[in-house]
Write an enzyme that holds these catalytic residues in place. Structure first.
Site, PDB file in Angstrom:
ATOM      1  N   LYS A 155       1.107  -1.082   0.149  1.00  0.00           N
ATOM      2  CA  LYS A 155      -0.068  -0.063   0.028  1.00  0.00           C
ATOM      3  C   LYS A 155       1.007   1.169  -0.064  1.00  0.00           C
ATOM      4  O   LYS A 155       1.857   1.430   0.912  1.00  0.00           O
ATOM      5  CB  LYS A 155      -0.888  -0.182   1.111  1.00  0.00           C
ATOM      6  CG  LYS A 155      -1.764   1.241   1.391  1.00  0.00           C
ATOM      7  CD  LYS A 155      -2.801   1.302   2.318  1.00  0.00           C
ATOM      8  CE  LYS A 155      -2.487   1.787   3.480  1.00  0.00           C
ATOM      9  NZ  LYS A 155      -2.463   3.129   3.944  1.00  0.00           N
ATOM     10  N   ASP A 189     -13.906  14.760  -4.322  1.00  0.00           N
ATOM     11  CA  ASP A 189     -13.832  16.386  -4.980  1.00  0.00           C
ATOM     12  C   ASP A 189     -15.016  16.088  -5.686  1.00  0.00           C
ATOM     13  O   ASP A 189     -15.822  15.207  -5.631  1.00  0.00           O
ATOM     14  CB  ASP A 189     -12.517  16.421  -5.769  1.00  0.00           C
ATOM     15  CG  ASP A 189     -12.343  17.862  -6.095  1.00  0.00           C
ATOM     16  OD1 ASP A 189     -13.339  18.560  -6.060  1.00  0.00           O
ATOM     17  OD2 ASP A 189     -11.275  18.455  -5.743  1.00  0.00           O
ATOM     18  N   THR A 238     -11.951   5.615  10.801  1.00  0.00           N
ATOM     19  CA  THR A 238     -11.928   4.883  12.144  1.00  0.00           C
ATOM     20  C   THR A 238     -11.605   6.011  13.140  1.00  0.00           C
ATOM     21  O   THR A 238     -11.761   5.872  14.282  1.00  0.00           O
ATOM     22  CB  THR A 238     -11.061   3.767  12.259  1.00  0.00           C
ATOM     23  OG1 THR A 238      -9.738   3.933  11.277  1.00  0.00           O
ATOM     24  CG2 THR A 238     -11.792   2.829  11.586  1.00  0.00           C
ATOM     25  N   ARG A 292       2.864  -1.251  10.629  1.00  0.00           N
ATOM     26  CA  ARG A 292       3.875  -1.448  11.815  1.00  0.00           C
ATOM     27  C   ARG A 292       4.243  -2.789  12.385  1.00  0.00           C
ATOM     28  O   ARG A 292       5.347  -3.234  12.592  1.00  0.00           O
ATOM     29  CB  ARG A 292       3.759  -0.454  12.915  1.00  0.00           C
ATOM     30  CG  ARG A 292       3.972   1.153  12.664  1.00  0.00           C
ATOM     31  CD  ARG A 292       3.144   2.185  13.568  1.00  0.00           C
ATOM     32  NE  ARG A 292       1.799   2.019  13.199  1.00  0.00           N
ATOM     33  CZ  ARG A 292       0.829   2.700  13.946  1.00  0.00           C
ATOM     34  NH1 ARG A 292       1.208   3.603  14.804  1.00  0.00           N
ATOM     35  NH2 ARG A 292      -0.439   2.332  13.725  1.00  0.00           N
TER      36      ARG A 292
HETATM   37  O1  C5P Z   1       0.762   0.348  11.263  1.00  0.00           O
HETATM   38  P1  C5P Z   1      -0.576  -0.075  11.082  1.00  0.00           P
HETATM   39  O2  C5P Z   1      -0.836  -1.638  10.652  1.00  0.00           O
HETATM   40  O3  C5P Z   1      -1.531   0.502  12.300  1.00  0.00           O
HETATM   41  O4  C5P Z   1      -1.028   0.540   9.532  1.00  0.00           O
HETATM   42  C1  C5P Z   1      -2.320   0.430   9.117  1.00  0.00           C
HETATM   43  C2  C5P Z   1      -2.548   1.350   7.859  1.00  0.00           C
HETATM   44  O5  C5P Z   1      -3.880   1.258   7.564  1.00  0.00           O
HETATM   45  C3  C5P Z   1      -2.011   3.027   7.784  1.00  0.00           C
HETATM   46  O6  C5P Z   1      -1.496   3.041   6.528  1.00  0.00           O
HETATM   47  C4  C5P Z   1      -3.121   3.367   8.225  1.00  0.00           C
HETATM   48  O7  C5P Z   1      -3.223   4.754   7.767  1.00  0.00           O
HETATM   49  C5  C5P Z   1      -4.342   2.743   7.585  1.00  0.00           C
HETATM   50  N1  C5P Z   1      -5.626   3.017   7.853  1.00  0.00           N
HETATM   51  C6  C5P Z   1      -5.933   2.546   9.045  1.00  0.00           C
HETATM   52  N2  C5P Z   1      -7.456   2.945   9.492  1.00  0.00           N
HETATM   53  C7  C5P Z   1      -8.394   2.970   8.711  1.00  0.00           C
HETATM   54  C8  C5P Z   1      -7.849   3.555   7.337  1.00  0.00           C
HETATM   55  C9  C5P Z   1      -6.493   3.083   7.095  1.00  0.00           C
HETATM   56  O8  C5P Z   1      -5.061   2.131  10.068  1.00  0.00           O
HETATM   57  N3  C5P Z   1      -9.755   3.401   9.100  1.00  0.00           N
END
Ligand code: C5P
Length: 233
Positions: A32, A64, A119, A211
């Site tokens: 991603k 947009d 979220t 992460r």
């Molecule tokens: O590091 P982590 O596993 O928390 O990363 C989750 C990824 O998913 C990040 O890129 C975050 O921006 C994205 N994301 C999220 N919750 C959402 C939408 C996107 O954690 N509702």
């Protein structure tokens, strides 16, 4: 719909991203690219990762007027990404215009996924700032249904919502779920989390994992653990 683990490459440069991905010498992960990396490096990072054989979810969350989104989506589609997204709050005409822009002359197009309510938005903020008074769970399902009716392929949602989304929108409607953590891992700033095994049980189609893989002492082992738990590879 192919189940897969998508690694969130939340890095601020191509150099860090490529160095991270260099560690993966076997299976090429689905990755991603979010706003941070795309705004830092532009379309060149998409081309570089495509050239290396990665499938790409370009997470730019467009919102947009329909004409602008249609034209922007045509540009993203020409980058040959595999999945991209928008805010369902842009309403049905915007989502329909996005699909039009994404569809290539040969009829193919990347998967198009809608973000419902972020979220980070809770019931209080939604009522106070957006004047939406319905229960947030109903709002999320309504946005998902509208996205489906507009012809989109699925939604980004919490793994906790994935089962309900499939109930409302059908099994074919794709659920892409972040908020995944190992049972013995650090939750960080994610509040409502699930393990890859739980996400599998509840029927998520794609899990987005950042992460727990990018910050792991051994990212390849963490990725393989995700695959093993989520798709049993
Ligand atoms: O590091 P982590 O596993 O928390 O990363 C989750 C990824 O998913 C990040 O890129 C975050 O921006 C994205 N994301 C999220 N919750 C959402 C939408 C996107 O954690 N509702």
């Amino acid at each position: 719909m192919g189940k897969d683990v998508i690694i969130a490459c939340d890095f601020d440069s191509a150099q860090k991203t490529l160095a991270f991905l260099d560690q993966f010498t076997g299976r090429k992960p689905f990755v991603k690219i979010g706003m941070e990396l795309y705004y830092a490096e532009g379309p060149a990072i998409v081309r570089a990762l495509k050239e290396r054989g990665h499938r790409i979810f370009l997470d730019l969350k467009l919102h947009d007027i329909p004409t602008t989104v249609r034209k922007a989506m045509a540009v993203l589609s020409s980058l040959d990404v595999d999945m991209c997204n928008l805010h369902a709050a842009g309403t049905r005409p915007m989502m329909e215009a996005a699909l039009e822009g994404l569809t290539r002359p040969d009829g193919t197009r990347p998967l198009l996924i809608a973000v419902t309510q972020l979220t980070s938005t809770d019931q209080t903020a939604m009522e106070r700032d957006l004047l939406i008074r319905e229960p947030i769970a109903d709002v999320v399902m309504h946005y998902a249904r509208t996205a489906m009716e507009a012809g989109l392929d699925g939604v980004v949602c919490s793994p906790l919502e994935a089962g309900k989304v499939h109930e409302v929108c059908g099994r074919q409607f794709v659920t892409v779920t972040p908020g995944v953590r190992f049972a013995d891992g650090d939750k960080g700033d994610q509040k409502r989390v699930m393990t890859p095994a739980e996400a599998k049980r509840i029927g998520s189609d794609y899990i987005v994992v950042g992460r727990p893989i990018t910050q792991a002492a051994d990212p390849v082992a963490a990725y393989e653990r995700c695959l093993a738990e989520f798709i049993g590879e």
